[in-house]
Design an enzyme around this catalytic site. Structure first.
Site, PDB file in Angstrom:
ATOM      1  N   LYS A  73       0.209  35.816 -21.893  1.00 18.42           N
ATOM      2  CA  LYS A  73      -0.080  34.415 -22.228  1.00 18.42           C
ATOM      3  C   LYS A  73       0.985  33.459 -21.671  1.00 18.42           C
ATOM      4  O   LYS A  73       0.634  32.440 -21.062  1.00 18.42           O
ATOM      5  CB  LYS A  73      -0.185  34.283 -23.748  1.00 18.42           C
ATOM      6  CG  LYS A  73      -0.377  32.872 -24.281  1.00 18.42           C
ATOM      7  CD  LYS A  73      -0.939  32.885 -25.679  1.00 18.42           C
ATOM      8  CE  LYS A  73      -0.218  33.851 -26.604  1.00 18.42           C
ATOM      9  NZ  LYS A  73       1.189  33.492 -26.836  1.00 18.42           N
ATOM     10  N   THR A  75       3.134  34.074 -19.254  1.00 15.82           N
ATOM     11  CA  THR A  75       3.065  34.172 -17.793  1.00 15.82           C
ATOM     12  C   THR A  75       1.948  33.284 -17.246  1.00 15.82           C
ATOM     13  O   THR A  75       2.128  32.556 -16.264  1.00 15.82           O
ATOM     14  CB  THR A  75       2.840  35.638 -17.373  1.00 15.82           C
ATOM     15  OG1 THR A  75       3.911  36.432 -17.890  1.00 15.82           O
ATOM     16  CG2 THR A  75       2.774  35.778 -15.871  1.00 15.82           C
ATOM     17  N   ARG A  96       7.904  27.671 -26.332  1.00 15.82           N
ATOM     18  CA  ARG A  96       8.868  27.983 -27.377  1.00 15.82           C
ATOM     19  C   ARG A  96      10.049  28.751 -26.791  1.00 15.82           C
ATOM     20  O   ARG A  96       9.950  29.357 -25.728  1.00 15.82           O
ATOM     21  CB  ARG A  96       8.221  28.840 -28.472  1.00 15.82           C
ATOM     22  CG  ARG A  96       7.150  28.140 -29.270  1.00 15.82           C
ATOM     23  CD  ARG A  96       6.411  29.133 -30.149  1.00 15.82           C
ATOM     24  NE  ARG A  96       5.751  30.143 -29.349  1.00 15.82           N
ATOM     25  CZ  ARG A  96       5.435  31.356 -29.781  1.00 15.82           C
ATOM     26  NH1 ARG A  96       5.725  31.714 -31.016  1.00 15.82           N
ATOM     27  NH2 ARG A  96       4.817  32.205 -28.984  1.00 15.82           N
ATOM     28  N   LYS A 107       9.056  43.909 -28.064  1.00 14.31           N
ATOM     29  CA  LYS A 107       8.194  43.008 -27.309  1.00 14.31           C
ATOM     30  C   LYS A 107       8.865  42.490 -26.035  1.00 14.31           C
ATOM     31  O   LYS A 107       8.214  42.167 -25.057  1.00 14.31           O
ATOM     32  CB  LYS A 107       7.788  41.833 -28.210  1.00 14.31           C
ATOM     33  CG  LYS A 107       6.733  40.916 -27.616  1.00 14.31           C
ATOM     34  CD  LYS A 107       6.280  39.889 -28.649  1.00 14.31           C
ATOM     35  CE  LYS A 107       5.224  38.968 -28.071  1.00 14.31           C
ATOM     36  NZ  LYS A 107       5.759  38.032 -27.081  1.00 14.31           N
ATOM     37  N   ALA A 275       4.214  33.014 -34.804  1.00 16.07           N
ATOM     38  CA  ALA A 275       2.862  32.581 -35.171  1.00 16.07           C
ATOM     39  C   ALA A 275       2.205  33.479 -36.205  1.00 16.07           C
ATOM     40  O   ALA A 275       1.203  33.097 -36.791  1.00 16.07           O
ATOM     41  CB  ALA A 275       1.981  32.508 -33.928  1.00 16.07           C
ATOM     42  N   PHE A 303       0.850  34.561 -30.250  1.00 20.40           N
ATOM     43  CA  PHE A 303      -0.103  35.629 -30.552  1.00 20.40           C
ATOM     44  C   PHE A 303      -1.540  35.204 -30.225  1.00 20.40           C
ATOM     45  O   PHE A 303      -1.759  34.393 -29.337  1.00 20.40           O
ATOM     46  CB  PHE A 303       0.053  36.097 -32.000  1.00 20.40           C
ATOM     47  CG  PHE A 303       1.376  36.781 -32.258  1.00 20.40           C
ATOM     48  CD1 PHE A 303       1.740  37.908 -31.534  1.00 20.40           C
ATOM     49  CD2 PHE A 303       2.256  36.297 -33.211  1.00 20.40           C
ATOM     50  CE1 PHE A 303       2.960  38.538 -31.755  1.00 20.40           C
ATOM     51  CE2 PHE A 303       3.473  36.922 -33.438  1.00 20.40           C
ATOM     52  CZ  PHE A 303       3.829  38.047 -32.706  1.00 20.40           C
ATOM     53  N   PHE A 384      -4.997  42.886 -13.258  1.00 24.84           N
ATOM     54  CA  PHE A 384      -4.165  44.041 -12.952  1.00 24.84           C
ATOM     55  C   PHE A 384      -4.755  44.767 -11.748  1.00 24.84           C
ATOM     56  O   PHE A 384      -5.979  44.712 -11.523  1.00 24.84           O
ATOM     57  CB  PHE A 384      -4.097  45.002 -14.150  1.00 24.84           C
ATOM     58  CG  PHE A 384      -3.109  44.590 -15.211  1.00 24.84           C
ATOM     59  CD1 PHE A 384      -1.944  45.316 -15.402  1.00 24.84           C
ATOM     60  CD2 PHE A 384      -3.332  43.477 -15.998  1.00 24.84           C
ATOM     61  CE1 PHE A 384      -1.022  44.948 -16.370  1.00 24.84           C
ATOM     62  CE2 PHE A 384      -2.428  43.098 -16.968  1.00 24.84           C
ATOM     63  CZ  PHE A 384      -1.261  43.839 -17.155  1.00 24.84           C
ATOM     64  N   TRP A 412       1.248  36.537 -11.896  1.00 26.53           N
ATOM     65  CA  TRP A 412       2.361  37.479 -11.976  1.00 26.53           C
ATOM     66  C   TRP A 412       2.787  37.907 -10.576  1.00 26.53           C
ATOM     67  O   TRP A 412       3.974  37.988 -10.264  1.00 26.53           O
ATOM     68  CB  TRP A 412       1.956  38.701 -12.804  1.00 26.53           C
ATOM     69  CG  TRP A 412       3.087  39.660 -13.052  1.00 26.53           C
ATOM     70  CD1 TRP A 412       3.966  39.656 -14.091  1.00 26.53           C
ATOM     71  CD2 TRP A 412       3.466  40.767 -12.212  1.00 26.53           C
ATOM     72  NE1 TRP A 412       4.875  40.686 -13.957  1.00 26.53           N
ATOM     73  CE2 TRP A 412       4.593  41.385 -12.811  1.00 26.53           C
ATOM     74  CE3 TRP A 412       2.967  41.295 -11.018  1.00 26.53           C
ATOM     75  CZ2 TRP A 412       5.219  42.499 -12.255  1.00 26.53           C
ATOM     76  CZ3 TRP A 412       3.595  42.410 -10.463  1.00 26.53           C
ATOM     77  CH2 TRP A 412       4.708  42.994 -11.079  1.00 26.53           C
TER      78      TRP A 412
END
Length: 558
Positions: A73, A75, A96, A107, A275, A303, A384, A412
């Site tokens: 998210k 990224t 954030r 994470k 969140a 999230f 991906f 990415w």
């Protein structure tokens, strides 16, 4: 083919001096406080200078229910903003700040990834400009003043069995969840049960992110409830005369941080509430300044959309008077296959059956954004290499069937160039009809608000309040707090309050076991399931891989 790590990509980047980024936004030097060459704080007084300027478009990036497969998210948020600049739009990112808990836990950091990152990623993921330390200090000053008041005679008649204020530290430390302090005799305090929350779950963090200026900050701090008297009346930070000193500790933390993406897109990175246990959005001040300086502001909420986006809309938009112009729901084929029952080890293999079973999770999030909230919505598939054409087509077809377009995100690997298709879709969406509405009004009961979120957003059958929660709801209503919005503290891994229920479950109830008011932040927190406000470290924490060499170069961050 060996890919470079996120930190290697970030450390090789040629970044601009932060003054150049500020100049590009039109920020004058008197509003800028430089922290080295590549980061700065921006005075909150800048907002007053920009008051007459029209706002740009506000785009919220959210995601499907998180899985171990990852969604990307942040990224996507960064890459979308870079993509908008590629097509000639003046865009700004508003994110954030990462918490040290996830950075050293499981994470990892929260500065994006690959060629869609905000930099300097090491600083942003570690101490940055010290905001979280200031928040922790203000939180713990209030705790110290509370216990000192009791020690010095307890003139406010505080019931030590009804103290609600906890200390905090920005670290995953399960050992501190429940403690007994004040031991060692009378001179060392009054023995009582206590505990720690992680800093990002602190009400002070929420207050800082929801404050519009210093005066609002002090007002909100003064309203924080630390406990109750023996007669059942709330005791506030204002009654302890703590708000002035707390605000003094927070005066620099209230100023948004300005950095940049790898491609030189301006980025405000400020505030960091979780969140799943807080409201999960960056600061109002940073968002509003960004809206005055950019034509498109790309922000994210933590999230899945059932948590961060629901709170962004139900709490932040109400407080700040914001109206999103468009929403992006981020998903990966891998994560959707996981929701459809595929094992983590098999996610790289084509599996249309698992994908079809997992797609209802994405579609429910999309329907919530587009129908419950009435917002123009797009889906971004974070691509991906193992994704097959048939899998991508299935996602696109299912989304089109509910009236939502899909754009492939390859940020990415390709940076802004990989976000052009999504950027073009966002520009289109921002010109579409916007029927923005809330999921519930504020003038209904606490239980009705809980039920609205659970049934409309989660698709639960109903909400069940434990006897203790029912009692708390009645008490909060009696104290006049029933007209506040609700902040649901729930597992991030499911629409339900049971982390093992993947996909889009049906036929479940949500159990609320505790209700408490965050009067300074201006919402009621509802604790569901077994959610905790202090996480723990995993068996093999990420901290074990983080190191620094003799030249001061950090490795192992991701």
């Amino acid at each position: 083919m060996a890919f470079k790590t996120d930190i290697e990509i970030a450390q090789e980047a040629q970044v601009k001096n932060i003054h150049e980024i500020a100049d590009g936004l039109g920020i004058k030097k008197e509003f800028l406080e430089q922290y080295g060459g590549n980061k700065a704080k921006v005075s909150y007084n800048l907002l007053g200078q920009l008051e007459g300027k029209p706002d740009g478009k506000l785009i919220l990036v959210t995601a499907i229910t998180p899985t171990p497969a990852g969604e990307g998210k942040t990224t996507t948020t960064v890459g979308l903003s870079d993509g908008l600049r590629k097509i000639g739009k003046k865009s700004v990112v508003a994110l954030r700040e990462p918490s040290l808990g996830p950075v050293f836990g499981i994470k990892g950091g929260a500065a994006g990834g690959g060629y869609a990152q905000v930099v300097p990623m090491e600083d942003i993921n570690l101490h940055f400009t010290g905001d979280f330390h200031a928040i922790g200090a203000a939180n713990n000053l209030l705790a110290a003043m509370l216990d000192n008041h009791i020690q010095q005679g307890n003139a406010l008649d505080i019931d030590i069995k009804r103290i609600t204020w906890r200390r905090c530290v920005d670290m995953n430390d399960r050992q501190l969840r429940f403690i007994v302090n004040g031991l060692g005799g009378r001179v060392n305090g009054t023995p009582r049960e206590d505990g720690f929350d992680i800093t990002v779950a602190s009400e002070v963090m929420a207050v800082l992110c929801l404050s519009k200026n210093i005066a609002d900050l002090k007002s909100r701090l003064s309203q924080i409830i630390v406990g109750y008297t023996r007669g059942g009346q709330p005791v506030t930070a204002g009654a302890l005369k703590a708000e002035g000193a707390m605000a003094a500790l927070l005066k620099d933390a209230l100023k948004p941080n300005l950095v940049q993406t790898l491609e030189g897109t301006p980025a405000f990175v400020h505030g960091g509430p979780f969140a799943n246990i807080a409201h999960g959005c960056n600061s109002i001040i940073a968002t509003k300044i960004a809206l005055k300086l950019g034509d498109y502001v790309i922000t994210e909420a933590g999230f899945g959309a059932d948590l961060g986006a629901e709170k962004f809309i139900g709490i932040k938009c109400r407080v700040a008077g914001l109206k999103p112009d468009a929403v992006v729901v981020v998903a990966t084929v891998r994560a959707l296959k996981h929701h459809g029952g595929a094992a983590k080890s098999e996610l790289g293999e084509e599996n249309l059956t698992a994908l079809e079973k997992g797609l209802p999770n994405l579609l429910q999030h999309v329907e919530n954004m587009s129908k419950v909230y009435g917002l123009p919505t797009a889906v971004a598939i974070n691509r991906f290499p193992a994704d097959t054409p048939d899998e991508l087509k299935l996602v696109e077809d299912m989304c089109k069937a509910v009236g939502v377009n899909v754009a492939l995100s390859e940020v990415w690997e390709k940076g802004g160039e990989g976000g052009v298709a999504l950027a073009e879709e966002i520009v289109r969406l921002c010109s579409m009809p916007n029927n923005f509405k809330q999921a519930y009004p504020l003038d209904i009961t606490i239980e009705e608000k809980l039920n609205a979120i659970a049934t409309k957003i989660y698709r639960a059958e109903s909400v069940t309040l434990t006897p203790e929660a029912k009692k708390q709801a009645s008490q909060l209503a009696g104290l006049g707090f029933d007209k506040l919005p609700v902040c649901m503290a729930k597992t991030q891994y499911s629409f339900s309050d049971n982390a093992s229920l993947l996909g889009a479950p049906r036929g479940f109830n949500v159990t609320v076991r505790n209700l408490k008011v965050s009067a300074g932040a201006g919402f009621i927190v509802a604790l569901t399931g077994d959610i905790m406000t202090m996480p723990g470290l995993p068996k093999v924490p990420s901290a074990e891989k983080i190191d620094i060499d003799n030249d001061g170069k950090i490795s192992g961050l991701f």
